[in-house]
Each structure stands twice: as C-alpha cells, then as structure tokens.
Scaffold this motif. Structure first.
Motif, PDB file in Angstrom:
ATOM      1  N   ARG A   1       6.250  -0.335  -6.943  1.00 29.32           N
ATOM      2  CA  ARG A   1       5.275   0.123  -7.720  1.00 29.32           C
ATOM      3  C   ARG A   1       4.892  -0.826  -8.708  1.00 29.32           C
ATOM      4  NH1 ARG A   1       8.818   4.545  -6.490  1.00 29.32           N
ATOM      5  NH2 ARG A   1       7.548   5.950  -5.057  1.00 29.32           N
TER       6      ARG A   1
ATOM      7  N   PHE B   1       2.992  -3.934  -7.856  1.00 30.92           N
ATOM      8  CA  PHE B   1       1.874  -3.637  -7.192  1.00 30.92           C
ATOM      9  C   PHE B   1       0.586  -4.488  -7.571  1.00 30.92           C
ATOM     10  CE2 PHE B   1      -1.841  -1.061  -5.841  1.00 30.92           C
ATOM     11  CZ  PHE B   1      -1.895  -1.001  -4.426  1.00 30.92           C
TER      12      PHE B   1
ATOM     13  N   SER C   1       0.759  -4.551   2.377  1.00 28.65           N
ATOM     14  CA  SER C   1       0.097  -4.314   1.327  1.00 28.65           C
ATOM     15  C   SER C   1      -0.561  -2.745   1.275  1.00 28.65           C
ATOM     16  CB  SER C   1      -1.017  -5.138   0.997  1.00 28.65           C
ATOM     17  OG  SER C   1      -0.571  -6.531   0.748  1.00 28.65           O
TER      18      SER C   1
ATOM     19  N   LEU D   1       2.407  -0.498   0.317  1.00 21.24           N
ATOM     20  CA  LEU D   1       2.553  -0.367  -1.102  1.00 21.24           C
ATOM     21  C   LEU D   1       1.567   0.155  -1.990  1.00 21.24           C
ATOM     22  CD1 LEU D   1       4.103  -3.860  -1.476  1.00 21.24           C
ATOM     23  CD2 LEU D   1       5.307  -1.793  -1.487  1.00 21.24           C
TER      24      LEU D   1
ATOM     25  N   ASN E   1       1.698   3.684  -4.093  1.00 25.40           N
ATOM     26  CA  ASN E   1       1.314   3.653  -5.443  1.00 25.40           C
ATOM     27  C   ASN E   1      -0.017   4.550  -5.721  1.00 25.40           C
ATOM     28  OD1 ASN E   1       2.231   1.684  -7.454  1.00 25.40           O
ATOM     29  ND2 ASN E   1       2.269   0.654  -5.249  1.00 25.40           N
TER      30      ASN E   1
END
Length: 841
Positions: A449, A452, A513, A516, A520
């Motif tokens: 987080r 990001f 990505s 992630l 998030n």
C-alpha cells in the motif's frame, strides 16, 4: 527455579541441533556465572568450528586473491602469501591500509620463509607460521575499522607493523600509549590495542609478554569520533565480535547436507553476495568488483533474492527497494505562464527569484522549471502560480508535468547522487517483481500500500511510451541486459524491439501491479492492467512460439519477424513469473530441453549457441575480435546458471543440474577470487584444458544466483505469506541422504527441517516457529501445520517434476570440439563488419 550446569548444557545442545524446546514463559530461570561462561564457551566453540569448516586453505606458495567487504563503500583486496599484492583496504576511491607484518621479541616473522599455510575466511584471513604462530586479519563490517593479530603458544613481546601508504613519519600523529592518532587531511586514523603497547617507527609492540596481541585500526572524521571508536573496539573485543557478526549473518538461514563441499560453497556464495551490500548512495548492491562498483538497477534486483531474501535480511531488502523507488523518474514539473502584457515579465521574474526559481522565455512561451518536490506538494506549486496571477494583470498559467521516455523508470545505474542514468527497459519490471517477492517472504502487505503511487507511475510510463498494438513492451536494441555497444553506438547483439525476457518481465509487472491495485481498493486499475496482461499472454504465445519446431523466439524484430537464435533468455519465460505462468508447462519443458541441448556445458550455459553464426568461443581474443563482440555472443555468464538450474530442477533433471552446481561449487572454492565467482567464462578452455575466467573477478548476481538456487530450487522453499502459505517444490539430488535446514520468513519466523532418506523415501521432522498455523504445500500436497513439530514422508520418485520426462528425453552437457571452426574467426572483427554494414540479423 534454578538451572544448574547439566541443565544448561542440555538446553544449549538442543538449540545447537535445532531441536526447539520452548519453556513455559511464566517460569523464571536464573543462570549462574558458571552457566553463562559455559554457554559462551560452547558458542565460541561453535563459531570456531563453523569457520574451520568454511575456511579455504592454500599452500605456502600459492598466491590467490580474496575479498572482504566493509558494507559501507569499500572492500579489502588481498592475495595469499603476499604482503604487497592487491589493492588493500579500498574506501571509496582511496587506499591507506595494505597489510601488516608481525614480530616476536623484536624478530620479524617473515611469511615468505615461515608460512605453512594460509586460510581465507569471510572476515579476513589466518596465516599459520612455524612454531605454532598465527597471524590473523579481520575487516570489520559497517564500522570502517580492522584488526591485525598475532598469536603464539609461548609468551613473548608481540609486535604488529601496519603496512600503509606512505610512512608513519609522513603523518602528523599523537601517541598516548593507549591510542595513536594520525591526521590524514580532514580525517583521523586511530590505532589502539587489546593491551598496553609501545610505538616506535611504525611498530606497535606489547609492553608485557603475552600470547595474543591485537592491533586495531579505525578511520573517523574527527578526533572525538576516533576516540569513541577506539574505546568501542577495545571494549567489545571487536576482533572476536566480527566473527560472531559474520557467523550470525550466515546462520540466520542455512542448508546442511551430507555434501560438505556444497554446504561450504553455499555459505561462501551468501557471504560474497553480501560483501556487495553497501551504503554509498543509500542502501544498494554493487554489481561487481572492480569495475562495477555502482548501484545498477537490473543487477541489484536479480541479485536481491539470493543476497538478502534467502538469508532473511528482510529489512535490508526493503531498504534497497526503497532506495531505488525514491529515485524513480516522476517527471519534470513546470509552470506554463501566458502573458497578455510583456511589461509584467520583470515583476514575475523578481518574485520567482525570491522563491529560488527562474522563468525561461522561448519566443512568446514562458515556463518556470520546478524541482521534484513540487510534484509531491502540488499545493506549493499552486501557491506560486496563484501569487503570480493575483499580483500581475493579464496573466494566466497552469501546472504540468513533462514526461519524457524515462518517465516512470528507476535508474539503470547510480554512480553518484548527481549522476543517475535511466537507460534500461528491464530495471523497473525487475524491481516490481522483487517488491512482490519481498512481500511473499515477509507478509508485509502494508508495504504494497505504501509504494502503490510508485506502481501507478511506473505503469503509466510504460503504457505512455512503450506499449504496442499487441500489448508488448517495446525497447531499443541494446536496452536489455545484453547491452554492449560498439563505441557506445551500434549494439553487438541487437535484441530490439521486443525481447523474450522483457515481455515476460512486463507480464509479471502487469500481474503484480494488478494484485497491488486490488489490495489498494483500485479495482479499476486492477482490471485495466489485467486486461493488458491477458492480451499480452495471447500475443506472446501467438508470435513467440514456433509450434512446428517446438521452440521460442529470443525476440521479435521491428518488422515483426521472430529471431530464433538459441540464447538462455528463453529460460526466463519459466523463472520470472511469480503469480501465474505466461506459457503452459509443455512449452516450458521444451524450453528446458532446447536450452540444455543447445547451450549447456558442464561449467555453465553459453549466451549464444555454438551452432549459431555469430558465436565466439573465447571472450578475450584480440587476434580476432574486441572482447565485447563475444560478451553476449557465446560467453558464459555465471548468473545464467541460475536460470538453467531452475529449469532443470522444475522438470526433474536434478542430478544433471547438480552436476553443474558441483562444478560451480569448485569455481567458488578453488578458482579466481576465492569464495566468489567471476562475471564470465569463455565457453572453450585454454590449450591445457583450463577454464578461462573473465569479466569482473567478483560478481554479485553470479554468487547470488548460486545461493538462490540452493534455497529456492534444491530445497524448493518459496514462501507465499500473501496468502499465509509456505510452498516447497523440493528437487533433491540423488546423492543427498541427509538435510538440515533453517529457513526464515515473516517477522522472526522460521522453519527447521531435518530429513533422512531411507530406501528412497525421505522422512522429515519439520519445526515451525511462528505465532499461527500455516498452509504447507509440499510437492503439490497441501496440508495445515501448527507451530511446533510435524512429521511426514515424501517419495521423490512420484514428484510432479517428473511428468514431462518422456517428452524431454535424456539430457546431457554439450561437449567441446576443439577441431571445430567458427565463422567469426574467418577474419578479424568479422562481426563488427557485419553490424557496420547493417547486415546483422
């Protein structure tokens, strides 16, 4: 409750054999001084035994190079059986200390005539002399200090003479018989000892007869700091303390098998990789010594798992990642100013000067370049712009970020904080891969987080500048790891515009990505990026794979034609993806078969098959070519062994893989820089059949891949704390019958495994040190384990890795044909001529 001596011995013995027995936390334990002393003796004996087993001994005539790192910005380069050979202790770009001589009762102990043997160790070296006399050198990591010791069996007046650049008389010095200070420009060199000494003409001699005299040398920026260092060196007994530090570093994780040579090579690979972990421009990993003493992005992230993750140095791994993240190209901010009245220009210029800013005029366009901090603090930029508009009639403007082709990238190379180079395609994808691998080892989801915004910028940079219609990431001819150019111009081995490993890295970057983005709460970005990944996977399988010949292209050229040169890069289609594969298992199996058949020799894997036109059998052969012509066109790279070991073990060829690993072990323990690996080897040996080392003499990713293979491929340890899972894909060679491993993960969590093979069946005792249960996947079998001990069996003949052996068939190393003629040796500089004529294909 009082624990007496027999009890403490039992507890210590249990800990030494990794049999954890955790006492009731409510039980109070009291230890006598005798208990503590016994514990210290046992610990010291363990450390002594560890280094005895790890030492690389050379005879009394052999001159062998060795390296010890200071983990700041320097290293010691020495040679056995020599006082003067080697750079000595190189700090940054300067050397002050070279070596030392020793004396007993005023008599010089000449190594040339009195040395029996010399042993190279991770902290330094021990020289055994006649009459049971020993000299010992240790470089102390992270302290800018070192120690020189002489030990005897009989008491005497022992002396140490440090060999430094220049002479002690050349320095201004102060001696108080407890510490001696040399002034070296704006810095201070301080000497102190483990006991009172006298000093004369560079020689430090014990005042009292002794059997152990240790002289310490430290470097400091001031006399106050020097005095503090000298005191600490004495009080902590730094010479012994350094051994404990290195011992703890190397035993935080370990692999012990009944192959002692392999065990020793793994420990040396871990240490040699760690010598490259430095603080020069923030935490980083040097690429190699002596020429690549910089933080290289690509090299750093390839080396990171084998250097820091398998060793459990997770906090340092995170520092390395963060150090590159903060250097990301986040664009160049500026204000664009529009003036209706030129008369206000001078007023704006004066105001901007008060803010430390300048306005640039180009015809009727006006821009104000801003520093990077204005991107992070856009309110600051708005305040400047609003003030200009409010105080000057007829002015308007806007804030914008100029995004060049390096936008979103991390550096390829950091040579200083003012010299940062972004010219690489794969550095950023490798970094993002290692972010995910770090999170997998540690379970540090908060980090996913925290970083990001970096991910968003990196993704935007690729999509803006390098994404083609098939979702491939495009790049220039020399923007992969095969980056050598002729006079910094045309590439020696063109791999544009879409190299195989770049697409696999891009695919991995997209998947990571997307994951992630999910954690998030950015499902919009997750879906967007996953859609690109899906299109890329289809395009990759469609355009790179040759179904008729069961092979994969090394690249797609600009004209969309595939280049099927046989190179090891194809193996990265297997080794790089962490979330899900980009090709199916059958294609992976063919890649392993082709790579082995075309490229693999018993001591390494070639960068180009000798069946290809552009192949060069030797690296440095000025009779026919510049060395860079061969650099990626045949030369063996140590780190590429990691790729083929991973491929072979994944598909059940453990013994062939281990034969390669054994040869690499011997390279580490007996060749070149002792304990390390060079950057390169020539494919063909010299006339006597000896391997020819080349490139840097100690290369980070060479040794780090060796240690990574040991942990991640042979033991098969790949933690996935993202979903609280510990996965093992074990690939033990048949010669193993015993294993004892310690594997760190999470926050102070470990798995200990003791295994014994009986009648081809492995019997395991696993001990989980954790606060909660874990899902364990062992060779595809899934079960839950609780903290404490678990016992289970495994039959490797039924391993999933064997499923394609009938298709792959028998594999073996390529053999050298000394009678073979090579096209590139028909005349001098033939490859260069082909490239200059634009005939390279």
């Amino acid at each position: 409750m009082k624990i007496y001596l027999p009890a403490i011995i039992i507890l210590i013995a249990l800990s030494l054999f990794n049999c954890t027995s955790i006492p009731n936390p409510d039980t109070k334990m009291e230890f006598t001084m005798e208990d503590i002393q016994m514990k210290e003796r046992i610990e010291n004996q363990e450390i002594t035994n560890f280094f005895t087993n790890m030492g690389i001994k050379v005879n009394n005539r052999e001159k062998a190079q060795f390296i010890v790192g200071d983990n700041i910005d320097g290293y010691y380069e020495g040679y056995t059986n020599s006082y003067v050979q080697g750079n000595g202790y190189l700090m940054g770009s300067r050397t002050i200390y070279k070596n030392f001589k020793s004396f007993i009762n005023g008599v010089f102990l000449d190594r040339k005539s009195q040395t029996i043997s010399q042993t190279v160790l991770p902290y330094g070296t021990i020289i055994e002399l006649n009459n049971n006399i020993k000299e010992e050198f240790a470089l102390h990591s992270k302290t800018r200090s070192l120690s020189m010791a002489v030990n005897t069996e009989t008491l005497g007046l022992l002396g140490v003479y440090p060999i430094i650049n220049g002479d002690f008389k050349d320095y201004e010095y102060i001696n108080n018989n407890k510490e001696l200070y040399l002034k070296d420009g704006n810095s201070i060199i301080v000497f102190t000892a483990n006991q009172p000494y006298k000093f004369k003409d560079g020689l430090f001699t014990s005042i009292n007869k002794t059997d152990n005299f240790i002289l310490y040398m430290a470097f400091a920026d001031s006399e106050v700091e020097a005095q503090k260092k000298a005191k600490e060196l004495r009080e902590i007994e730094a010479h012994s303390y350094e051994k404990k530090k290195i011992y703890n570093l190397l035993t935080n994780s370990y692999i012990k098998t009944d192959d002692l040579e392999f065990n020793k090579a793994v420990n040396w690979a871990k240490y040699s990789a760690y010598t490259m972990v430095v603080e020069e421009f923030g935490k980083g990993i040097w690429a190699g010594l002596p020429w690549f003493k910089d933080n290289w992005g690509r090299d750093t992230f390839i080396a990171l798992p084998g250097t820091l993750l398998v060793s459990g140095n997770f906090s340092e791994a995170k520092e390395v990642l963060n150090n590159f993240i903060k250097l990301q190209n986040i664009g160049n901010p500026q204000l664009v100013i529009e003036l209706q009245n030129i008369e206000v220009y001078s007023n704006i210029k004066r105001f901007l000067k008060t803010q430390g800013l300048k306005i640039k005029r180009n015809d009727n366009n006006y821009t104000v370049p801003l520093t990077k901090d204005y991107i992070l603090d856009k309110a600051k930029a708005k305040t400047v712009l609003d003030t200009i508009i409010e105080e000057n009639h007829g002015v308007s403007g806007r804030f914008e970020i100029v995004k060049d082709e390096s936008y979103g990238r991390v550096p390829n190379r950091v040579t200083s904080l003012d010299n940062i180079i972004y010219n690489t395609t794969d550095g950023t994808p490798w970094l993002i891969r290692e972010i995910y691998e770090y999170i997998s080892y540690t379970g540090d989801l908060d980090y996913g987080r925290e970083i990001f915004p970096f991910i968003i910028t990196a993704m935007d940079g690729v999509i803006q500048n390098f994404l083609d219609k098939d979702s491939f990431m495009t790049h220039d001819d020399a923007d992969t790891w095969m980056d050598a150019r002729i006079n910094n111009d045309k590439p020696w081995s063109a791999r544009g515009s879409r190299a195989v490993e770049i697409q696999v890295l891009w695919y991995s970057m997209l998947q990571i990505s997307s994951y992630l983005a999910t954690i998030n709460n950015r499902d919009d970005l997750s879906q967007k990026w996953q859609l690109i990944a899906d299109r890329l996977k289809y395009s990759f399988n469609d355009k790179f794979w040759d179904e008729d010949n069961k092979r994969i292209a090394d690249r797609l050229r600009e004209d969309d034609t595939p280049d099927f040169k046989a190179r090891p890069n194809q193996l990265m289609a297997i080794s790089i993806p962490l979330i899900s594969p980009i090709i199916d298992s059958l294609k992976e199996a063919y890649i392993v078969k082709n790579s082995t058949t075309d490229l693999l020799y018993q001591y390494g894997i070639a960068s180009l098959s000798e069946d290809e036109e552009y192949f060069h059998p030797y690296h440095e052969n000025l009779r026919y070519n510049h060395k860079d012509a061969a650099y990626h066109n045949g030369v063996i790279w140590g780190w590429n062994a990691g790729l083929i070991v991973e491929g072979l073990t994944k598909y059940g060829y453990n013994d062939l893989s281990y034969s390669l690993t054994k040869n690499l072990s011997r390279q580490i323990l007996t060749m070149g820089t002792l304990g390390s690996m060079s950057e390169n080897l020539s494919v063909y040996p010299d006339k006597r059949g000896n391997l020819i080392l080349s490139g840097t003499y100690s290369q980070a990713w060479s040794v780090s891949e060796f240690s990574r293979n040991a942990y991640q491929n042979y033991i098969g340890f790949n933690p996935r704390l993202i979903d609280n899972t510990i996965e093992f894909t074990p690939s033990f060679p048949n010669i193993w019958s015993l294993i004892d491993v310690k594997l760190p993960f999470g926050v102070d969590e470990y798995i200990y495994i003791n295994g014994v093979k009986k009648d081809d069946i492995w019997e395991f005792k696993l001990d989980l040190i954790s606060n909660d249960s874990k899902t364990l996947i062992w060779d595809g079998a899934k079960f839950v384990i609780e903290p404490g001990k678990t016992v289970f069996n495994w039959n490797p003949t039924k391993s999933l890795s064997n499923r394609y052996k009938e298709i792959i068939g028998p594999l073996k190393f390529r053999e050298i044909n000394l009678e073979r003629e090579f096209p590139m040796y028909e005349k001098k500089n033939k490859l260069q001529e082909i490239i200059n004529k634009d005939e390279y294909r």
